[in-house]
Each structure stands twice: as C-alpha cells, then as structure tokens.
Design a protein around this motif. Sequence first.
Motif: not given
Length: 90
Positions: A27, A30, A36-37, A39
Amino acid sequence: MLYVAWLSIIDPALNQQIRPAHLAYLNELYKKGQVVMAGPFPDGSGGLVIYRANSEDEARTLAEQDPVVAQKARTLTLKTWSPLDFPLPQ
C-alpha cells in the motif's frame, strides 16, 4: 519500466502471520507510484505484484524488502514486463 514479481507461498503459516505487513508495504509503495497493481492468485498459491522502477536492480530491491520475501514466507521470481499497447497493429 514495469517489473512483475511472482510470489509463491512456501510457508503458509508464516505467510498468514506476515500478510498484514505485506499488505501495508504494498500500500505504501502504491501511494508512491512504485506498485501499479497487486493481488493474490485464487488458488491460494501466492500472488503477483507489478512494480514501476527505473531499473531491475531497483525493482528487485523493492521486491526483496517485501516482508513476505524478506522473511522467507514466499519465493520471488522477478521479470521485466513490456505490456502491449492496444489496439494491436494489423
């Protein structure tokens, strides 16, 4: 440049314990524009992070400082990534 980090879980119990620190770390990166991404994989085997960095060394340093990598809950595979621009030429 973009770099993809594939993070495979090798110690599920340790991974679960460190996960909050892992998420906080991602986080913060980010917010700085360095992630960028990110998960998890739905099968629970690990996850993927896309880093924005000026070099592979910088991206590797960011990935290796992730608590789940630094504390050996996950392995790291890092690759330079060149996403395609759409629409693709005919």
